[in-house]
Write an enzyme that holds these catalytic residues in place. Structure first.
Site, PDB file in Angstrom:
ATOM      1  N   GLY A  37       0.750  -1.232  -0.111  1.00  0.00           N
ATOM      2  CA  GLY A  37       0.149  -0.100   0.136  1.00  0.00           C
ATOM      3  C   GLY A  37       0.920   1.178  -0.019  1.00  0.00           C
ATOM      4  O   GLY A  37       1.914   1.246   0.252  1.00  0.00           O
ATOM      5  N   TYR A 146      -1.391 -17.224  -3.767  1.00  0.00           N
ATOM      6  CA  TYR A 146      -2.529 -16.192  -3.789  1.00  0.00           C
ATOM      7  C   TYR A 146      -4.032 -17.128  -3.767  1.00  0.00           C
ATOM      8  O   TYR A 146      -4.775 -17.138  -2.992  1.00  0.00           O
ATOM      9  CB  TYR A 146      -2.505 -15.417  -4.921  1.00  0.00           C
ATOM     10  CG  TYR A 146      -3.393 -14.077  -4.837  1.00  0.00           C
ATOM     11  CD1 TYR A 146      -3.462 -13.492  -3.927  1.00  0.00           C
ATOM     12  CD2 TYR A 146      -4.382 -14.093  -5.947  1.00  0.00           C
ATOM     13  CE1 TYR A 146      -4.304 -12.229  -3.905  1.00  0.00           C
ATOM     14  CE2 TYR A 146      -5.153 -13.146  -6.088  1.00  0.00           C
ATOM     15  CZ  TYR A 146      -5.261 -12.090  -5.098  1.00  0.00           C
ATOM     16  OH  TYR A 146      -5.938 -11.132  -5.121  1.00  0.00           O
ATOM     17  N   LYS A 150      -6.681 -17.489  -0.810  1.00  0.00           N
ATOM     18  CA  LYS A 150      -8.057 -16.803  -0.970  1.00  0.00           C
ATOM     19  C   LYS A 150      -9.201 -18.018  -1.006  1.00  0.00           C
ATOM     20  O   LYS A 150     -10.237 -17.748  -0.594  1.00  0.00           O
ATOM     21  CB  LYS A 150      -7.997 -16.254  -2.746  1.00  0.00           C
ATOM     22  CG  LYS A 150      -7.323 -14.892  -2.560  1.00  0.00           C
ATOM     23  CD  LYS A 150      -8.007 -13.888  -1.626  1.00  0.00           C
ATOM     24  CE  LYS A 150      -7.175 -12.406  -1.908  1.00  0.00           C
ATOM     25  NZ  LYS A 150      -7.725 -11.540  -0.822  1.00  0.00           N
ATOM     26  N   TYR A 160     -17.287 -19.628   9.440  1.00  0.00           N
ATOM     27  CA  TYR A 160     -17.672 -18.759  10.615  1.00  0.00           C
ATOM     28  C   TYR A 160     -19.161 -18.223  10.580  1.00  0.00           C
ATOM     29  O   TYR A 160     -19.899 -18.098  11.415  1.00  0.00           O
ATOM     30  CB  TYR A 160     -16.791 -17.596  10.450  1.00  0.00           C
ATOM     31  CG  TYR A 160     -15.693 -17.606  11.347  1.00  0.00           C
ATOM     32  CD1 TYR A 160     -14.641 -18.358  11.178  1.00  0.00           C
ATOM     33  CD2 TYR A 160     -15.655 -17.036  12.872  1.00  0.00           C
ATOM     34  CE1 TYR A 160     -13.710 -18.465  12.358  1.00  0.00           C
ATOM     35  CE2 TYR A 160     -14.536 -16.810  13.578  1.00  0.00           C
ATOM     36  CZ  TYR A 160     -13.517 -17.860  13.406  1.00  0.00           C
ATOM     37  OH  TYR A 160     -12.602 -17.866  14.393  1.00  0.00           O
TER      38      TYR A 160
END
Ligand code: UDP
Length: 318
Positions: A37, A146, A150, A160
């Protein structure tokens, strides 16, 4: 005032989400560890009373004081060269980071939306890709760090939801572009724009007949906003179905930038590079009433304005 935590807030998409939720009147708690970022993307929000920034790696325990209504989990290296450089961080933020944020959502009774990706479909054997397709992913290839992070992220999010009753949302994001993409992140659009502006060769990988479908960031943000506020917990594709080859894309950028020095060069195709990608957005249309509004011509123009401001033409000041 509703309070929302946004992880990956200083990234390309995260920073646009911060802007949108500030505009909607939310109190935004931004979190980032700045490994990919850029603080400049959110600097303009620092003076606001309803904006806070925490420098933190969400793969470690996440503590946020006070109530929380929503969490958007957008932290992750997201370009192929970034996750090749940072494979362990990529795996950790998708797995441990997601676990921490789901735990936070549970303890605060907050609704959480996680950023998944078209990469869960891998090199797809179905075209276009709808949400019921399970994908064709190489777990141990260079993109596996990645893609599998994901995919795990989606699995733990559904767990959850099912076992703890947490309110969860999953967006599968297809290729997105716009201002604030990192110039050197290796993705095709920043690469082509910076090469065209500098009058260099545009590095087409392979023969350039692989396809992608590019969505302008404002459209993506609108889709995410609607999904968060919806009552739908299954994954939703958000992307622009307008599909082109990478070679066509290179020519569109060459035509727009119109630098006589710029040209096309060929580099080898990376391992496991998906050959085609196009979202089926039927679900987003039906459930969210969403579809992209910004076509590529307009989106590329707006993005070019940004790249002109951050990439110098050689000899510009002579
Ligand atoms: N690509 C390219 N030249 C570049 C960077 C990327 O031809 O300098 C190609 C890449 O091989 C892929 C497509 O453009 O087929 C999109 O790549 P990107 O890294 O932007 O994202 P991906 O969709 O592969 O995650």
């Amino acid at each position: 005032m509703k309070r929302i935590l946004i992880t990956g807030a200083a990234g390309f998409i995260g920073s646009h989400l911060c802007d949108r939720f500030i505009k909607e009147g939310y109190h935004v708690i931004a979190m980032d560890n700045l490994i990919t970022g850029n603080i400049k993307n959110i600097e303009h929000l620092f003076p606001l009373k309803n904006f806070e920034y925490y420098h933190h790696d969400v793969s470690k325990f996440v503590h946020v004081p006070g109530k929380l209504d929503y969490i958007l989990h957008f932290a992750s290296p997201a370009s192929p060269i970034d996750y090749l450089k940072m494979p362990i961080q990529t795996l950790k933020v998708g797995s441990l980071g997601t676990h921490n944020l789901l735990g936070l959502a549970k303890s605060k009774n907050a609704r959480i939306l996680i950023a998944s990706t078209s990469e869960v479909y891998g090199d797809p054997l179905e075209h276009p890709q709808n949400e019921n397709y399970w994908g064709n992913v190489n777990p141990i290839g260079p993109r596996g760090v990645y893609d599998e992070a994901k995919r795990f992220q989606e699995a733990i999010t559904m767990a959850y939801h099912t076992f703890h009753g947490v309110e969860t949302r999953i967006v599968r994001i297809f290729n997105t572009y716009g201002p604030r993409m990192r110039v050197e992140d290796g993705r095709v659009l920043p690469a082509f724009f910076s090469q065209a502006i500098r009058g260099e060769g545009l590095t087409v990988f392979g023969e350039g007949n692989q396809t992608r479908s590019f969505c302008y960031v404002d459209d993506l943000v609108e889709g995410i906003f609607r999904l968060l506020l919806s009552d739908y917990h299954m994954p939703v594709n958000i992307g622009n179905p307008s599909e082109i080859t990478i070679m066509q894309f290179a020519h569109e950028i060459l035509a727009l930038v119109n630098n006589k020095e710029a040209h096309i060069i060929y580099n080898p195709l990376p391992v496991d590079d998906p050959k085609q990608r196009q979202p089926d957005i039927t679900r987003a249309r039906e459930i969210l009433g969403w579809q992209p509004e910004v076509d590529r011509e307009e989106g590329l123009l707006r993005t070019y304005e940004y790249f002109k401001s951050v990439v110098q033409r050689p000899n510009q000041n002579l």
